[in-house]
Design a protein around this motif. Structure first.
Motif, PDB file in Angstrom:
ATOM      1  N   ARG A 177      32.834  12.062  98.891  1.00 13.22           N
ATOM      2  CA  ARG A 177      32.033  11.095  98.147  1.00 13.22           C
ATOM      3  C   ARG A 177      31.071  10.305  99.022  1.00 13.22           C
ATOM      4  NH1 ARG A 177      36.529  12.515  95.996  1.00 13.22           N
ATOM      5  NH2 ARG A 177      36.868  12.508  93.727  1.00 13.22           N
ATOM      6  N   GLY A 178      30.841  10.747 100.262  1.00 17.34           N
ATOM      7  CA  GLY A 178      29.788  10.178 101.090  1.00 17.34           C
ATOM      8  C   GLY A 178      30.235   9.328 102.242  1.00 17.34           C
ATOM      9  N   LEU A 179      31.533   9.016 102.362  1.00 22.36           N
ATOM     10  CA  LEU A 179      32.026   8.142 103.426  1.00 22.36           C
ATOM     11  C   LEU A 179      32.632   8.978 104.548  1.00 22.36           C
ATOM     12  CD1 LEU A 179      32.651   5.188 104.346  1.00 22.36           C
ATOM     13  CD2 LEU A 179      34.888   5.486 103.254  1.00 22.36           C
ATOM     14  N   ASN A 180      32.250   8.689 105.792  1.00 23.52           N
ATOM     15  CA  ASN A 180      32.843   9.377 106.932  1.00 23.52           C
ATOM     16  C   ASN A 180      34.201   8.749 107.226  1.00 23.52           C
ATOM     17  OD1 ASN A 180      33.345  10.925 109.147  1.00 23.52           O
ATOM     18  ND2 ASN A 180      31.832   9.932 110.474  1.00 23.52           N
ATOM     19  N   SER A 181      35.258   9.443 106.815  1.00 20.34           N
ATOM     20  CA  SER A 181      36.614   8.897 106.904  1.00 20.34           C
ATOM     21  C   SER A 181      37.332   9.285 108.182  1.00 20.34           C
ATOM     22  CB  SER A 181      37.437   9.366 105.707  1.00 20.34           C
ATOM     23  OG  SER A 181      37.425  10.785 105.622  1.00 20.34           O
ATOM     24  N   THR A 182      36.679  10.013 109.081  1.00 20.28           N
ATOM     25  CA  THR A 182      37.359  10.466 110.295  1.00 20.28           C
ATOM     26  C   THR A 182      37.698   9.314 111.224  1.00 20.28           C
ATOM     27  OG1 THR A 182      35.214  10.900 111.338  1.00 20.28           O
ATOM     28  CG2 THR A 182      36.275  12.735 110.184  1.00 20.28           C
ATOM     29  N   HIS A 183      36.963   8.199 111.142  1.00 18.64           N
ATOM     30  CA  HIS A 183      37.188   7.061 112.029  1.00 18.64           C
ATOM     31  C   HIS A 183      37.898   5.913 111.320  1.00 18.64           C
ATOM     32  CE1 HIS A 183      34.453   8.777 115.074  1.00 18.64           C
ATOM     33  NE2 HIS A 183      33.761   9.183 114.027  1.00 18.64           N
ATOM     34  N   LEU A 184      38.341   6.109 110.075  1.00 18.79           N
ATOM     35  CA  LEU A 184      38.946   5.048 109.290  1.00 18.79           C
ATOM     36  C   LEU A 184      40.438   5.307 109.116  1.00 18.79           C
ATOM     37  CD1 LEU A 184      36.242   4.655 106.486  1.00 18.79           C
ATOM     38  CD2 LEU A 184      36.465   3.335 108.602  1.00 18.79           C
TER      39      LEU A 184
ATOM     40  N   GLU B  80      42.139   1.659 104.811  1.00 16.17           N
ATOM     41  CA  GLU B  80      40.707   1.406 104.620  1.00 16.17           C
ATOM     42  C   GLU B  80      40.085   2.442 103.676  1.00 16.17           C
ATOM     43  OE1 GLU B  80      39.895  -0.526 109.076  1.00 16.17           O
ATOM     44  OE2 GLU B  80      39.482   1.599 108.662  1.00 16.17           O
ATOM     45  N   CYS B  81      40.544   3.665 103.797  1.00 18.73           N
ATOM     46  CA  CYS B  81      40.032   4.702 102.890  1.00 18.73           C
ATOM     47  C   CYS B  81      40.493   4.462 101.459  1.00 18.73           C
ATOM     48  CB  CYS B  81      40.490   6.078 103.378  1.00 18.73           C
ATOM     49  SG  CYS B  81      39.734   6.625 104.920  1.00 18.73           S
ATOM     50  N   GLN B  82      41.732   4.047 101.291  1.00 24.19           N
ATOM     51  CA  GLN B  82      42.230   3.766  99.941  1.00 24.19           C
ATOM     52  C   GLN B  82      41.459   2.618  99.293  1.00 24.19           C
ATOM     53  OE1 GLN B  82      46.419   3.107  99.655  1.00 24.19           O
ATOM     54  NE2 GLN B  82      46.980   5.211 100.198  1.00 24.19           N
ATOM     55  N   LYS B  83      41.156   1.589 100.072  1.00 24.49           N
ATOM     56  CA  LYS B  83      40.400   0.448  99.531  1.00 24.49           C
ATOM     57  C   LYS B  83      39.014   0.882  99.064  1.00 24.49           C
ATOM     58  CE  LYS B  83      38.711  -4.142 100.846  1.00 24.49           C
ATOM     59  NZ  LYS B  83      38.619  -5.147 101.954  1.00 24.49           N
TER      60      LYS B  83
ATOM     61  N   LEU C  81      48.270   9.578  96.528  1.00 22.94           N
ATOM     62  CA  LEU C  81      47.656  10.603  97.365  1.00 22.94           C
ATOM     63  C   LEU C  81      48.159  10.495  98.798  1.00 22.94           C
ATOM     64  CD1 LEU C  81      43.943  10.379  96.120  1.00 22.94           C
ATOM     65  CD2 LEU C  81      45.741  11.909  95.320  1.00 22.94           C
ATOM     66  N   SER C  82      48.227  11.626  99.461  1.00 26.22           N
ATOM     67  CA  SER C  82      48.600  11.633 100.877  1.00 26.22           C
ATOM     68  C   SER C  82      47.420  11.147 101.720  1.00 26.22           C
ATOM     69  CB  SER C  82      49.027  13.035 101.304  1.00 26.22           C
ATOM     70  OG  SER C  82      47.938  13.939 101.204  1.00 26.22           O
ATOM     71  N   GLU C  83      47.691  10.892 102.989  1.00 26.16           N
ATOM     72  CA  GLU C  83      46.639  10.411 103.874  1.00 26.16           C
ATOM     73  C   GLU C  83      45.508  11.437 104.011  1.00 26.16           C
ATOM     74  OE1 GLU C  83      46.094   8.905 108.527  1.00 26.16           O
ATOM     75  OE2 GLU C  83      48.084   9.370 107.709  1.00 26.16           O
ATOM     76  N   GLU C  84      45.874  12.701 104.115  1.00 27.04           N
ATOM     77  CA  GLU C  84      44.855  13.746 104.219  1.00 27.04           C
ATOM     78  C   GLU C  84      44.025  13.845 102.951  1.00 27.04           C
ATOM     79  OE1 GLU C  84      44.548  18.570 105.132  1.00 27.04           O
ATOM     80  OE2 GLU C  84      46.502  17.540 105.082  1.00 27.04           O
ATOM     81  N   GLU C  85      44.675  13.727 101.794  1.00 23.86           N
ATOM     82  CA  GLU C  85      43.945  13.794 100.519  1.00 23.86           C
ATOM     83  C   GLU C  85      43.012  12.606 100.351  1.00 23.86           C
ATOM     84  OE1 GLU C  85      47.138  16.204  97.692  1.00 23.86           O
ATOM     85  OE2 GLU C  85      47.263  14.035  97.878  1.00 23.86           O
ATOM     86  N   VAL C  86      43.451  11.421 100.757  1.00 26.20           N
ATOM     87  CA  VAL C  86      42.603  10.227 100.631  1.00 26.20           C
ATOM     88  C   VAL C  86      41.371  10.353 101.530  1.00 26.20           C
ATOM     89  CG1 VAL C  86      42.503   7.759 101.118  1.00 26.20           C
ATOM     90  CG2 VAL C  86      44.464   8.702  99.923  1.00 26.20           C
ATOM     91  N   LYS C  87      41.561  10.794 102.754  1.00 30.87           N
ATOM     92  CA  LYS C  87      40.430  10.906 103.674  1.00 30.87           C
ATOM     93  C   LYS C  87      39.445  11.982 103.220  1.00 30.87           C
ATOM     94  CE  LYS C  87      42.354   8.993 107.892  1.00 30.87           C
ATOM     95  NZ  LYS C  87      42.456   9.131 109.359  1.00 30.87           N
ATOM     96  N   MET C  88      39.963  13.087 102.712  1.00 24.18           N
ATOM     97  CA  MET C  88      39.059  14.132 102.238  1.00 24.18           C
ATOM     98  C   MET C  88      38.304  13.681 100.992  1.00 24.18           C
ATOM     99  SD  MET C  88      37.671  16.965 102.757  1.00 24.18           S
ATOM    100  CE  MET C  88      38.633  17.364 104.216  1.00 24.18           C
ATOM    101  N   ALA C  89      38.961  12.934 100.107  1.00 22.95           N
ATOM    102  CA  ALA C  89      38.285  12.432  98.909  1.00 22.95           C
ATOM    103  C   ALA C  89      37.154  11.474  99.286  1.00 22.95           C
ATOM    104  CB  ALA C  89      39.296  11.736  97.998  1.00 22.95           C
TER     105      ALA C  89
END
Length: 414
Positions: free
Chosen positions: A364-371, A375-378, A352-360
């Motif tokens: 699913r409940g995690l605020n990925s804008t600051h990660l 960290e999002c992949q983990k 997955l691309s970085e944008e796809e990982v953060k949106m996924a």
């Protein structure tokens, strides 16, 4: 005094069958209506010129070739030979060459030329806006980019739907990216349909444009957000759903007191205490209490009304509906996420691309804008591991895990 005549047979034999004299130059007998003698020299010169073009040379008139005298020619013949060319009309001479297009001109070439000129003019206009009105240019460029993205996405959705119809496959059998695109497009469509209906009355579109400018988060879909607005609005939406996180965890702790099995009660109590103290739970701890989320007391059909409404807010679903509708929507959305997780594992989280990982992660409940992306992949791998272990009857645990796994991840960097 007699004059020698040009013999028709001898001239034709000398010229050959391919160079026969025209009827106007054929030998004729002297008659009274011939031209006067004063024009003899001029007529002879004209006839000589005409015969030279036909190949008879100089002798055709004075007998040099055939030994005969000059040819007598009717008086009307010089006017036909010496006729001046017709003048070209002035309007045709002044006509622009571009107006004289052939009917065989390729329409695609004309269309390409028109499009090229339009792109050139549009580029000049955009550069003018960027220099003169930079703030307005940001909104203008975002709007154009959103329209192009929305149009291309609509074409892609049409292709996916056609492919599903031809191959007779269901939603959960699609690849991950196509499933995610369909899911997000449905949500965008639900948000855009009311705005389209309000713009139907005459002159109502001007009011809609004003409202869209004043309330972009509520009325515009994600394609028409600027990068700054997207970052800001995602944080606002996550703050709205994070308000119910403590309420959901407190509800789990309250229900734990009524669990008959001592071991499950202790495990559940330990899990809630760990999350409330600021620690991140392990996936194995969640799987250990999965049986509590099937029937009584934490199954989806056994949850209290306020618990169902709180979980609906986590998924950005409206809680202002009858309880049976809320249960149905909650179950369908969690099953949809579970199918997405299975397709994502087939594709691979690392693909997955970085944008796809953060949106996924955000869905699913995690605020990925600051990660960061790593960290999002983990976190996404932990979520996918839990999701693929659960059955359809255990979707209640998956819904609660959106809160349990995202509350304290990396100290809740938000």
């Amino acid at each position: 005094m007699g004059r020698p005549r040009l013999s028709g047979g001898s001239c034709q034999s000398a010229l050959g069958p391919a160079h026969r004299l025209p009827p106007a130059l054929a030998p004729v007998q002297p008659r009274d209506n011939l031209c006067p003698l004063s024009l003899r020299d001029d007529l002879c010169a004209v006839a000589k010129m005409a015969l030279s073009r036909l190949g008879c040379g100089r002798g055709g008139l004075h007998g040099g070739l055939l030994g005969v005298g000059p040819v007598t020619v009717p008086a009307s013949w010089p006017r036909r030979v010496l006729r001046a060319p017709e003048p070209v009309p002035a309007w045709r001479a002044l006509r622009h060459p571009a107006c004289c297009l052939s009917t065989k001109t390729n329409p695609k070439a004309i269309l390409a030329a028109v499009v090229s000129q339009f792109k050139y003019a549009n580029g000049k206009y955009e550069s003018f806006l960027e220099r003169t009105f930079p703030r307005f240019y940001v909104l203008y460029s975002t709007f154009l980019k959103g329209c192009r993205t929305l149009f291309s996405e609509a074409k892609e959705i049409r292709r996916i739907k056609l492919n599903m119809s031809l191959k007779k496959i269901d939603f959960h059998q699609l690849p991950y990216r196509e499933m995610e695109r369909l899911r997000q497009f449905r949500r965008d469509l639900i948000k855009a349909i009311p705005i389209g209906l309000l713009a139907l009355p005459p002159f109502a579109n001007y009011l809609i444009f004003l409202l869209m400018y004043l309330f972009p988060r509520q009325l515009l879909i994600r394609h028409f957000w600027t990068p700054k607005q997207q970052f800001e609005f995602l944080n606002i939406y996550h703050g709205m759903r994070r308000e119910v996180y403590p309420e959901i965890i407190d509800g789990l702790e309250q229900v734990t007191r009524f669990i008959a099995d001592q071991q499950l009660r202790d495990q559940m109590q330990e899990l809630c205490t760990k999350v409330q103290s600021g620690s991140h739970p392990e996936v194995a701890k969640l799987l250990a209490v999965r049986s509590l989320f099937v029937g009584h007391p934490l199954g989806l059909q056994r949850l209290r009304v306020w618990q169902v409404k709180a979980l609906s807010r986590v998924l950005f679903l409206t809680p202002h509906l009858p309880i049976f509708v809320l249960r149905y929507r909650l179950r369908s959305h969690m099953l949809e996420l579970q199918h997405l997780d299975q397709a994502m594992l087939k594709l691979g989280v690392s693909e997955l691309s970085e944008e796809e990982v953060k949106m996924a992660c955000y869905v699913r409940g995690l605020n990925s804008t600051h990660l960061s992306s790593s960290e999002c992949q983990k976190w996404l791998k932990q979520w996918a591991k839990l999701s693929c272990e659960l059955k359809d009857s255990e979707v209640s645990l998956l819904a609660h895990s959106m809160v349990l796994l995202s509350t304290n991840y990396l100290g809740a960097k938000e």
